[in-house]
Scaffold this motif. Structure first.
Motif, PDB file in Angstrom:
ATOM      1  N   PRO A  10     -89.011 -89.561  -6.370  1.00 32.88           N
ATOM      2  CA  PRO A  10     -88.859 -90.613  -5.366  1.00 32.88           C
ATOM      3  C   PRO A  10     -87.638 -90.319  -4.512  1.00 32.88           C
ATOM      4  CG  PRO A  10     -87.959 -91.376  -7.447  1.00 32.88           C
ATOM      5  CD  PRO A  10     -88.515 -89.995  -7.707  1.00 32.88           C
ATOM      6  N   PHE A  12     -85.231 -91.700  -1.264  1.00 32.66           N
ATOM      7  CA  PHE A  12     -84.841 -92.629  -0.206  1.00 32.66           C
ATOM      8  C   PHE A  12     -83.522 -92.153   0.384  1.00 32.66           C
ATOM      9  CE2 PHE A  12     -82.598 -96.593   1.100  1.00 32.66           C
ATOM     10  CZ  PHE A  12     -83.339 -96.797   2.239  1.00 32.66           C
ATOM     11  N   GLU A  14     -82.335 -89.152   1.110  1.00 32.83           N
ATOM     12  CA  GLU A  14     -81.774 -88.100   0.250  1.00 32.83           C
ATOM     13  C   GLU A  14     -81.422 -86.826   1.023  1.00 32.83           C
ATOM     14  OE1 GLU A  14     -80.756 -88.293  -2.672  1.00 32.83           O
ATOM     15  OE2 GLU A  14     -81.770 -89.996  -3.604  1.00 32.83           O
ATOM     16  N   ARG A  17     -78.514 -84.959  -0.279  1.00 33.34           N
ATOM     17  CA  ARG A  17     -78.431 -84.591  -1.697  1.00 33.34           C
ATOM     18  C   ARG A  17     -79.541 -83.657  -2.139  1.00 33.34           C
ATOM     19  NH1 ARG A  17     -77.157 -89.659  -5.522  1.00 33.34           N
ATOM     20  NH2 ARG A  17     -79.272 -90.274  -4.982  1.00 33.34           N
ATOM     21  N   ASP A  39     -89.641 -92.731   0.597  1.00 33.21           N
ATOM     22  CA  ASP A  39     -89.734 -94.182   0.532  1.00 33.21           C
ATOM     23  C   ASP A  39     -89.183 -94.810   1.809  1.00 33.21           C
ATOM     24  OD1 ASP A  39     -90.104 -96.724  -0.457  1.00 33.21           O
ATOM     25  OD2 ASP A  39     -88.280 -96.724  -1.661  1.00 33.21           O
ATOM     26  N   ASN A  68     -89.608 -98.851   3.364  1.00 30.75           N
ATOM     27  CA  ASN A  68     -88.906 -98.768   2.086  1.00 30.75           C
ATOM     28  C   ASN A  68     -89.438 -99.830   1.124  1.00 30.75           C
ATOM     29  OD1 ASN A  68     -86.071 -99.893   0.558  1.00 30.75           O
ATOM     30  ND2 ASN A  68     -86.590 -97.742   0.408  1.00 30.75           N
ATOM     31  N   LYS A  71     -87.559 -98.069  -5.479  1.00 26.18           N
ATOM     32  CA  LYS A  71     -87.866 -96.928  -6.353  1.00 26.18           C
ATOM     33  C   LYS A  71     -89.119 -97.176  -7.198  1.00 26.18           C
ATOM     34  CE  LYS A  71     -85.961 -93.974  -9.958  1.00 26.18           C
ATOM     35  NZ  LYS A  71     -84.873 -93.724 -10.926  1.00 26.18           N
ATOM     36  N   ALA A  74     -92.251 -96.676  -5.195  1.00 26.74           N
ATOM     37  CA  ALA A  74     -92.365 -95.264  -4.803  1.00 26.74           C
ATOM     38  C   ALA A  74     -92.856 -94.431  -5.992  1.00 26.74           C
ATOM     39  CB  ALA A  74     -91.015 -94.745  -4.307  1.00 26.74           C
ATOM     40  N   ALA A  95     -84.149 -87.587  -7.373  1.00 23.67           N
ATOM     41  CA  ALA A  95     -83.955 -86.543  -6.371  1.00 23.67           C
ATOM     42  C   ALA A  95     -82.562 -85.927  -6.428  1.00 23.67           C
ATOM     43  CB  ALA A  95     -84.196 -87.130  -4.982  1.00 23.67           C
ATOM     44  N   ASP A  96     -81.587 -86.666  -6.980  1.00 22.34           N
ATOM     45  CA  ASP A  96     -80.225 -86.105  -7.005  1.00 22.34           C
ATOM     46  C   ASP A  96     -80.030 -85.110  -8.158  1.00 22.34           C
ATOM     47  OD1 ASP A  96     -80.160 -87.815  -9.176  1.00 22.34           O
ATOM     48  OD2 ASP A  96     -78.569 -89.119  -8.392  1.00 22.34           O
ATOM     49  N   ARG A 137     -69.918 -97.379 -15.004  1.00 24.71           N
ATOM     50  CA  ARG A 137     -71.383 -97.333 -15.015  1.00 24.71           C
ATOM     51  C   ARG A 137     -71.892 -97.254 -16.443  1.00 24.71           C
ATOM     52  NH1 ARG A 137     -73.871 -96.399 -10.014  1.00 24.71           N
ATOM     53  NH2 ARG A 137     -75.784 -95.995 -11.124  1.00 24.71           N
ATOM     54  N   SER A 215     -74.795 -92.386  -5.014  1.00 24.82           N
ATOM     55  CA  SER A 215     -75.758 -93.330  -5.568  1.00 24.82           C
ATOM     56  C   SER A 215     -75.988 -94.474  -4.590  1.00 24.82           C
ATOM     57  CB  SER A 215     -75.227 -93.889  -6.883  1.00 24.82           C
ATOM     58  OG  SER A 215     -75.946 -95.054  -7.216  1.00 24.82           O
ATOM     59  N   LYS A 216     -77.241 -94.891  -4.487  1.00 22.80           N
ATOM     60  CA  LYS A 216     -77.544 -95.974  -3.556  1.00 22.80           C
ATOM     61  C   LYS A 216     -77.733 -97.306  -4.272  1.00 22.80           C
ATOM     62  CE  LYS A 216     -79.834 -92.652  -1.102  1.00 22.80           C
ATOM     63  NZ  LYS A 216     -80.143 -92.183  -2.409  1.00 22.80           N
TER      64      LYS A 216
HETATM   65  N1  LIG Z   1     -88.030 -95.102  -3.682  1.00 23.27           N
HETATM   66  C1  LIG Z   1     -86.790 -95.397  -3.638  1.00 23.27           C
HETATM   67  N2  LIG Z   1     -86.064 -94.591  -4.263  1.00 23.27           N
HETATM   68  C2  LIG Z   1     -84.826 -94.862  -4.191  1.00 23.27           C
HETATM   69  C3  LIG Z   1     -84.282 -95.944  -3.498  1.00 23.27           C
HETATM   70  N3  LIG Z   1     -83.032 -95.864  -3.642  1.00 23.27           N
HETATM   71  C4  LIG Z   1     -82.849 -94.771  -4.413  1.00 23.27           C
HETATM   72  N4  LIG Z   1     -83.947 -94.194  -4.704  1.00 23.27           N
HETATM   73  C5  LIG Z   1     -84.242 -93.011  -5.477  1.00 23.27           C
HETATM   74  O1  LIG Z   1     -84.022 -93.307  -6.813  1.00 23.27           O
HETATM   75  C6  LIG Z   1     -83.379 -92.225  -7.426  1.00 23.27           C
HETATM   76  C7  LIG Z   1     -82.091 -92.676  -8.062  1.00 23.27           C
HETATM   77  O2  LIG Z   1     -81.260 -93.163  -7.071  1.00 23.27           O
HETATM   78  P1  LIG Z   1     -79.698 -93.025  -7.160  1.00 23.27           P
HETATM   79  O3  LIG Z   1     -79.155 -93.608  -5.916  1.00 23.27           O
HETATM   80  O4  LIG Z   1     -79.314 -91.643  -7.529  1.00 23.27           O
HETATM   81  O5  LIG Z   1     -79.412 -93.964  -8.354  1.00 23.27           O
HETATM   82  P2  LIG Z   1     -78.225 -93.873  -9.342  1.00 23.27           P
HETATM   83  O6  LIG Z   1     -77.323 -94.992  -9.016  1.00 23.27           O
HETATM   84  O7  LIG Z   1     -77.652 -92.514  -9.385  1.00 23.27           O
HETATM   85  O8  LIG Z   1     -78.937 -94.240 -10.672  1.00 23.27           O
HETATM   86  P3  LIG Z   1     -78.713 -93.487 -12.000  1.00 23.27           P
HETATM   87  O9  LIG Z   1     -78.911 -92.054 -11.635  1.00 23.27           O
HETATM   88  O10 LIG Z   1     -79.821 -94.042 -12.862  1.00 23.27           O
HETATM   89  O11 LIG Z   1     -77.348 -93.861 -12.441  1.00 23.27           O
HETATM   90  C8  LIG Z   1     -83.225 -91.176  -6.346  1.00 23.27           C
HETATM   91  O12 LIG Z   1     -84.259 -90.240  -6.456  1.00 23.27           O
HETATM   92  C9  LIG Z   1     -83.307 -91.967  -5.079  1.00 23.27           C
HETATM   93  O13 LIG Z   1     -83.791 -91.262  -3.970  1.00 23.27           O
HETATM   94  C10 LIG Z   1     -85.125 -96.830  -2.831  1.00 23.27           C
HETATM   95  O14 LIG Z   1     -84.798 -97.832  -2.176  1.00 23.27           O
HETATM   96  N5  LIG Z   1     -86.381 -96.484  -2.928  1.00 23.27           N
END
Ligand SMILES: Nc1nc2c(ncn2[C@@H]2O[C@H](COP(=O)(O)OP(=O)(O)OP(=O)(O)O)[C@@H](O)[C@H]2O)c(=O)[nH]1
Ligand SMILES: [Mg+2]
Length: 244
Positions: A10, A12, A14, A17, A39, A68, A71, A74, A95-96, A137, A215-216
């Motif tokens: 998934p 969003f 990215e 990254r 997404d 959007n 996650k 998606a 994706a990260d 976290r 992180s988002k």
């Molecule tokens: N589909 C979708 N994916 C999202 C969204 N926000 C983030 N993602 C995806 O969800 C995944 C995790 O998002 P991150 O922002 O890395 O979340 P994180 O805070 O690192 O979460 P952790 O890795 O679990 O600690 C990534 O592949 C993002 O692209 C969103 O609004 N929609």
């Protein structure tokens, strides 16, 4: 022979990254296929994903959501797509690459060697594992995980690791048949639905995992996800009644 495996990523916003070479290498080395779900990104993610899919060839596809959806949706869309394509094993990872692709491949290996319905990554810090998580976290995550375990009524250590793989069998199809009621806590709902359908899922402690910058998920979203557990608890009760 390795069963046909299709993994969902998934994405969003990215663009900054996305590690295209690493993902392309992963497909080449593992023989697994990718479904890259955009997404509704507002940056250059979609053209980048299309370029990556073109580089990889027939083993990668892009699914573009116009808006959007979060996650959970998606991932669900991507997994349904993978099932439609005839995958025998499906899964998803972030994706990260917080979970390195080698670890994702190991989860698939554990699953196919077993008769389980699912193997999910678990971020257990212990000697010999390289789990790098920011303290805040981590502690917030432990509180959430406790709530998630109570919601599910089972002893799960980490529902929120981004890497999970499943057999394409009936429990998974049933679990994906309706949208999730939560954007971020959807993993909890997915697991709850799988358990309700009799699926056997184990956690596999990861050897490596790291917090990746950018992180988002905001602190507000984290609190929101915790509150959503109550909603998931109620929804799961209804789901269990329907699938009893
Ligand atoms: N589909 C979708 N994916 C999202 C969204 N926000 C983030 N993602 C995806 O969800 C995944 C995790 O998002 P991150 O922002 O890395 O979340 P994180 O805070 O690192 O979460 P952790 O890795 O679990 O600690 C990534 O592949 C993002 O692209 C969103 O609004 N929609
Ligand atoms: Mg991340």
């Amino acid at each position: 022979m390795m069963p046909r495996t299709i993994l969902v990523v998934p994405c969003f916003n990215e663009a900054d990254r996305l590690d295209e070479p690493e993902l392309a290498r992963f497909v080449g080395q593992s023989g697994h296929e990718l479904i890259l779900v955009d997404d509704g990104s507002t940056d250059a993610t979609l053209p980048q994903l299309r370029r990556l899919a073109q580089t990889i060839g027939s083993a990668a596809q892009v699914v573009a959501l116009a808006q959007n959806r979060g996650k959970g949706e998606a991932v669900r869309t991507g997994l349904l797509h993978a099932l439609d394509m005839g995958a025998e094993v499906v899964g998803y990872f972030d994706a990260d690459l917080a979970t390195p692709v080698a670890e994702v491949a190991r989860l698939v290996g554990e699953l196919v060697q077993s008769d389980l319905d699912g193997v999910i990554g678990s971020r257990v810090a212990h000697l010999g594992a390289d789990i790098e998580r920011k303290p805040l976290r981590h502690y917030f995550g432990r509180v959430f995980a406790t709530g998630a375990a109570i919601t599910l009524g089972t002893r799960v250590y980490d529902t929120q690791c981004g890497a999970k793989v499943f057999r394409a069998r009936e429990p998974l199809r049933a679990a994906l048949s309706q949208p999730f009621s939560s954007r971020w806590a959807f993993d909890v709902e997915l697991l709850g639905r799988l358990f309700a359908c009799g699926a056997r899922v184990i956690e596999c402690p990861l050897r490596e995992w790291k917090d990746v910058k950018g992180s988002k998920i905001s602190p507000v979203a984290m609190v929101h996800a915790s509150l959503e557990l109550a909603k998931i608890y109620v929804r799961l009760r209804a789901f269990r009644r329907r699938h009893a």
